[in-house]
Design an enzyme around this catalytic site. Structure first.
Site, PDB file in Angstrom:
ATOM      1  N   CYS A 111       0.862  -1.173   0.000  1.00 54.41           N
ATOM      2  CA  CYS A 111       0.000   0.000   0.000  1.00 54.41           C
ATOM      3  C   CYS A 111       0.907   1.234   0.000  1.00 54.41           C
ATOM      4  O   CYS A 111       1.810   1.338   0.837  1.00 54.41           O
ATOM      5  CB  CYS A 111      -0.909   0.009   1.218  1.00 54.41           C
ATOM      6  SG  CYS A 111      -1.838   1.550   1.411  1.00 54.41           S
ATOM      7  N   ASP A 117      -0.254  -5.863   0.324  1.00 56.39           N
ATOM      8  CA  ASP A 117      -1.501  -6.163  -0.359  1.00 56.39           C
ATOM      9  C   ASP A 117      -1.282  -7.440  -1.154  1.00 56.39           C
ATOM     10  O   ASP A 117      -0.188  -7.677  -1.678  1.00 56.39           O
ATOM     11  CB  ASP A 117      -1.898  -5.033  -1.315  1.00 56.39           C
ATOM     12  CG  ASP A 117      -2.363  -3.788  -0.587  1.00 56.39           C
ATOM     13  OD1 ASP A 117      -3.066  -3.926   0.430  1.00 56.39           O
ATOM     14  OD2 ASP A 117      -2.041  -2.684  -1.049  1.00 56.39           O
ATOM     15  N   VAL A 176       6.332 -13.907 -23.996  1.00 59.99           N
ATOM     16  CA  VAL A 176       7.102 -13.478 -22.834  1.00 59.99           C
ATOM     17  C   VAL A 176       7.769 -14.712 -22.224  1.00 59.99           C
ATOM     18  O   VAL A 176       7.158 -15.787 -22.147  1.00 59.99           O
ATOM     19  CB  VAL A 176       6.237 -12.723 -21.800  1.00 59.99           C
ATOM     20  CG1 VAL A 176       5.236 -13.636 -21.109  1.00 59.99           C
ATOM     21  CG2 VAL A 176       7.111 -12.035 -20.751  1.00 59.99           C
ATOM     22  N   GLU A 177       9.011 -14.591 -21.841  1.00 54.31           N
ATOM     23  CA  GLU A 177       9.724 -15.688 -21.176  1.00 54.31           C
ATOM     24  C   GLU A 177       9.231 -15.719 -19.734  1.00 54.31           C
ATOM     25  O   GLU A 177       9.247 -14.709 -19.039  1.00 54.31           O
ATOM     26  CB  GLU A 177      11.235 -15.442 -21.273  1.00 54.31           C
ATOM     27  CG  GLU A 177      12.076 -16.642 -20.887  1.00 54.31           C
ATOM     28  CD  GLU A 177      12.155 -16.849 -19.391  1.00 54.31           C
ATOM     29  OE1 GLU A 177      11.902 -17.988 -18.951  1.00 54.31           O
ATOM     30  OE2 GLU A 177      12.461 -15.887 -18.674  1.00 54.31           O
ATOM     31  N   SER A 178       8.777 -16.880 -19.274  1.00 56.62           N
ATOM     32  CA  SER A 178       8.046 -16.955 -18.001  1.00 56.62           C
ATOM     33  C   SER A 178       8.888 -16.621 -16.773  1.00 56.62           C
ATOM     34  O   SER A 178       8.369 -16.035 -15.823  1.00 56.62           O
ATOM     35  CB  SER A 178       7.396 -18.322 -17.844  1.00 56.62           C
ATOM     36  OG  SER A 178       8.359 -19.348 -17.833  1.00 56.62           O
ATOM     37  N   HIS A 230      -4.015  -0.783  -6.022  1.00 56.99           N
ATOM     38  CA  HIS A 230      -4.377  -1.986  -6.775  1.00 56.99           C
ATOM     39  C   HIS A 230      -4.587  -1.691  -8.257  1.00 56.99           C
ATOM     40  O   HIS A 230      -4.126  -2.438  -9.124  1.00 56.99           O
ATOM     41  CB  HIS A 230      -5.672  -2.604  -6.223  1.00 56.99           C
ATOM     42  CG  HIS A 230      -5.642  -2.948  -4.777  1.00 56.99           C
ATOM     43  ND1 HIS A 230      -4.501  -3.208  -4.074  1.00 56.99           N
ATOM     44  CD2 HIS A 230      -6.656  -3.089  -3.889  1.00 56.99           C
ATOM     45  CE1 HIS A 230      -4.803  -3.498  -2.819  1.00 56.99           C
ATOM     46  NE2 HIS A 230      -6.105  -3.425  -2.679  1.00 56.99           N
ATOM     47  N   GLU A 231      -5.304  -0.613  -8.527  1.00 61.28           N
ATOM     48  CA  GLU A 231      -5.614  -0.264  -9.908  1.00 61.28           C
ATOM     49  C   GLU A 231      -4.339   0.003 -10.709  1.00 61.28           C
ATOM     50  O   GLU A 231      -4.187  -0.461 -11.845  1.00 61.28           O
ATOM     51  CB  GLU A 231      -6.516   0.981  -9.944  1.00 61.28           C
ATOM     52  CG  GLU A 231      -7.858   0.798  -9.255  1.00 61.28           C
ATOM     53  CD  GLU A 231      -7.849   1.042  -7.744  1.00 61.28           C
ATOM     54  OE1 GLU A 231      -8.946   1.061  -7.155  1.00 61.28           O
ATOM     55  OE2 GLU A 231      -6.761   1.211  -7.135  1.00 61.28           O
TER      56      GLU A 231
END
Length: 153
Positions: A51, A58, A73-75, A92-93
């Site tokens: 936060c 969070d 994307v390489e994981s 969060h957004e």
């Protein structure tokens, strides 16, 4: 022998978690099935960030679906990028949308969506959803499968 994996720096060895999402290095490989439209799903059920006001942790369950174009994307690099949010303060957004936007900027997929299913803090769960446009037709893209938060009910 040169392969599509030859330029990867993080795969196959010990790698330190980046200090911030900005410092995290995403890596990509050429999509060997670029002539076929298909969906890839990454699920991160233990995503954490901080936060920005209180510094308290969070927690979220992230689901990222994308229809690749020329790149995948390489994981491991994605895992390190997501892990870099552990000490990053943002709402969060902002976390959810910035992850989606960075992946779109980096991969130029045909389509991408991200669902951020955040666990409650202060008694309110926050779910954040973002996608690049209308879901493509003719590709099987399952529901993200994360039920709305119900508490102890």
């Amino acid at each position: 022998m040169e392969t599509i994996y030859s330029n990867l720096k993080q795969l196959g060895g010990s790698t330190v978690l980046p200090k911030s999402p900005e410092e995290a290095e995403l890596e990509r490989v050429a999509n060997p099935q670029a002539d076929t439209a298909y969906c890839i799903r990454f699920t991160a059920p233990e995503f954490t960030s901080l936060c920005p006001m209180t510094g308290q942790p969070d927690f979220a369950h992230l689901v990222i679906d994308y229809v690749p174009g020329a790149w995948l994307v390489e994981s491991k690099s994605l895992k390190l990028y997501l892990g870099a949010f552990r000490n990053h303060g943002a709402f969060h957004e902002d976390c959810t949308v910035s992850i989606g936007r960075r992946l779109v900027d980096f991969l130029a997929p045909q389509w991408l969506r991200i669902g951020g299913y955040w666990y409650p803090r202060g008694g309110i769960p926050i779910d954040v959803f973002w996608q690049t446009g209308v879901q493509p037709e003719g590709i099987w893209i399952p529901d993200q499968g994360v039920p709305p938060y119900r508490g102890r009910g």
